[in-house]
Design a protein around this motif. Sequence first.
Motif, mmCIF file in Angstrom:
data_model
loop_
_atom_site.group_PDB
_atom_site.id
_atom_site.type_symbol
_atom_site.label_atom_id
_atom_site.label_comp_id
_atom_site.label_asym_id
_atom_site.label_seq_id
_atom_site.Cartn_x
_atom_site.Cartn_y
_atom_site.Cartn_z
ATOM 1 N N ASP A 5 -37.175 30.275 -9.007
ATOM 2 C CA ASP A 5 -37.592 29.658 -7.743
ATOM 3 C C ASP A 5 -37.358 30.616 -6.577
ATOM 4 O O ASP A 5 -38.188 30.711 -5.661
ATOM 5 C CB ASP A 5 -36.833 28.359 -7.509
ATOM 6 C CG ASP A 5 -37.235 27.261 -8.485
ATOM 7 O OD1 ASP A 5 -38.314 27.373 -9.104
ATOM 8 O OD2 ASP A 5 -36.456 26.289 -8.628
ATOM 9 N N PHE A 6 -36.240 31.324 -6.628
ATOM 10 C CA PHE A 6 -35.894 32.275 -5.563
ATOM 11 C C PHE A 6 -36.940 33.392 -5.490
ATOM 12 O O PHE A 6 -37.416 33.760 -4.415
ATOM 13 C CB PHE A 6 -34.505 32.858 -5.836
ATOM 14 C CG PHE A 6 -33.970 33.726 -4.737
ATOM 15 C CD1 PHE A 6 -33.161 33.198 -3.746
ATOM 16 C CD2 PHE A 6 -34.280 35.084 -4.692
ATOM 17 C CE1 PHE A 6 -32.672 34.002 -2.718
ATOM 18 C CE2 PHE A 6 -33.802 35.888 -3.677
ATOM 19 C CZ PHE A 6 -32.988 35.344 -2.689
ATOM 20 N N HIS B 73 -40.013 33.262 -6.599
ATOM 21 C CA HIS B 73 -41.274 32.673 -6.129
ATOM 22 C C HIS B 73 -41.296 32.598 -4.607
ATOM 23 O O HIS B 73 -42.338 32.879 -3.974
ATOM 24 C CB HIS B 73 -41.461 31.273 -6.716
ATOM 25 C CG HIS B 73 -42.088 31.248 -8.075
ATOM 26 N ND1 HIS B 73 -43.370 31.700 -8.310
ATOM 27 C CD2 HIS B 73 -41.607 30.821 -9.275
ATOM 28 C CE1 HIS B 73 -43.662 31.552 -9.595
ATOM 29 N NE2 HIS B 73 -42.615 31.020 -10.202
ATOM 30 N N ARG B 74 -40.161 32.248 -3.991
ATOM 31 C CA ARG B 74 -40.094 32.182 -2.529
ATOM 32 C C ARG B 74 -40.302 33.555 -1.907
ATOM 33 O O ARG B 74 -40.972 33.686 -0.880
ATOM 34 C CB ARG B 74 -38.771 31.577 -2.081
ATOM 35 C CG ARG B 74 -38.649 30.086 -2.337
ATOM 36 C CD ARG B 74 -37.512 29.460 -1.552
ATOM 37 N NE ARG B 74 -36.210 29.972 -1.947
ATOM 38 C CZ ARG B 74 -35.483 29.486 -2.939
ATOM 39 N NH1 ARG B 74 -35.945 28.455 -3.670
ATOM 40 N NH2 ARG B 74 -34.300 29.989 -3.230
ATOM 41 N N ARG C 137 -43.962 34.363 -1.911
ATOM 42 C CA ARG C 137 -44.710 33.654 -0.865
ATOM 43 C C ARG C 137 -44.484 34.241 0.517
ATOM 44 O O ARG C 137 -45.345 34.126 1.415
ATOM 45 C CB ARG C 137 -44.323 32.171 -0.876
ATOM 46 C CG ARG C 137 -44.838 31.411 -2.083
ATOM 47 C CD ARG C 137 -44.740 29.904 -1.874
ATOM 48 N NE ARG C 137 -43.370 29.452 -1.762
ATOM 49 C CZ ARG C 137 -42.621 29.063 -2.788
ATOM 50 N NH1 ARG C 137 -43.141 29.086 -4.019
ATOM 51 N NH2 ARG C 137 -41.390 28.641 -2.615
ATOM 52 N N GLN C 138 -43.349 34.916 0.697
ATOM 53 C CA GLN C 138 -43.050 35.530 1.991
ATOM 54 C C GLN C 138 -43.836 36.815 2.218
ATOM 55 O O GLN C 138 -43.866 37.347 3.346
ATOM 56 C CB GLN C 138 -41.553 35.811 2.105
ATOM 57 C CG GLN C 138 -40.697 34.551 2.176
ATOM 58 C CD GLN C 138 -39.206 34.864 2.053
ATOM 59 O OE1 GLN C 138 -38.783 36.012 2.180
ATOM 60 N NE2 GLN C 138 -38.401 33.836 1.832
#
Length: 280
Positions: A271-272, A274-275, A278-279
């Motif tokens: 999840d980290f 993936h974030r 997205r940034q």
Amino acid sequence: MPARSIVTARQQRLGAELRKLRERAGLTAREAAQASGIAESKISMTEAGRVGVSAERVRHLADQYACDDAGLVEALVGMAAEKGRGWWEEYRGTVPTGYLDVAELEYCAAELGTFQNVHIPALLQTEEQIRGLFASPVPKLPEELREARVRFRLRRQETLGKVGYKAVIHEAALRLRAADGEVARSQLLHILEQSELPQVAVRVVPFDVDGFAGLSAPLVYARGAVPQLDTVLVDTAHGGAYLDAEAQLCRYRGVLRTIEDLALGAVESRDFIHRLVRQM
């Protein structure tokens, strides 16, 4: 048998383990030679990795040294029986010798673990990431040598298909760019893809974890056929340092456990990442 002109790290390790057996038995090289019927010079050359040793001789020496650890003896016999030239030997004279030793270490490991706080682990790097890294050294490498190193590192990644691999990566390594933003984004997506393989585990240590600063230098922990044959490869300013003393192995097992305890879990790590994607 003539002495080897080139001694690999693995050949040195086999000799060092035979020396440890002798020293635990309380024998000098001269006493071991007298007890085993082997010339003292041959004992010394064998322990230095300068000459090969047969499986039968390993068993003979282990018997003379009263070693009753059957698992260790058979693991050493297995090391002695490895006569073939690994794929990395094709690159001897083209890439630094240290690269060959790393490839052999990875290839022969039962399991690999790594912690990286500056770079993406080599076995998880994309081709574009590798090219970016090898384009940055000062002075710059000639194109032919740079390409050889790129091919060599990509070949090393075939190891992921044969051993378990646990990678703990600091957020800093995930954010540093070897080239441009697109390469960085593709690299993160590649890590996510590789983390889905059943034999690969990826964990992340974020910046906001307390008590982490200065905990460890980048390292690779290679598990051997038995725990005594584990090896730690630590990055230093002057190249990699191979550590295999019992106290050193114990220390770095503890270091890795501590780092893993501080890292996010596997799902949280995905999840980290993936974030981060997205940034970009």
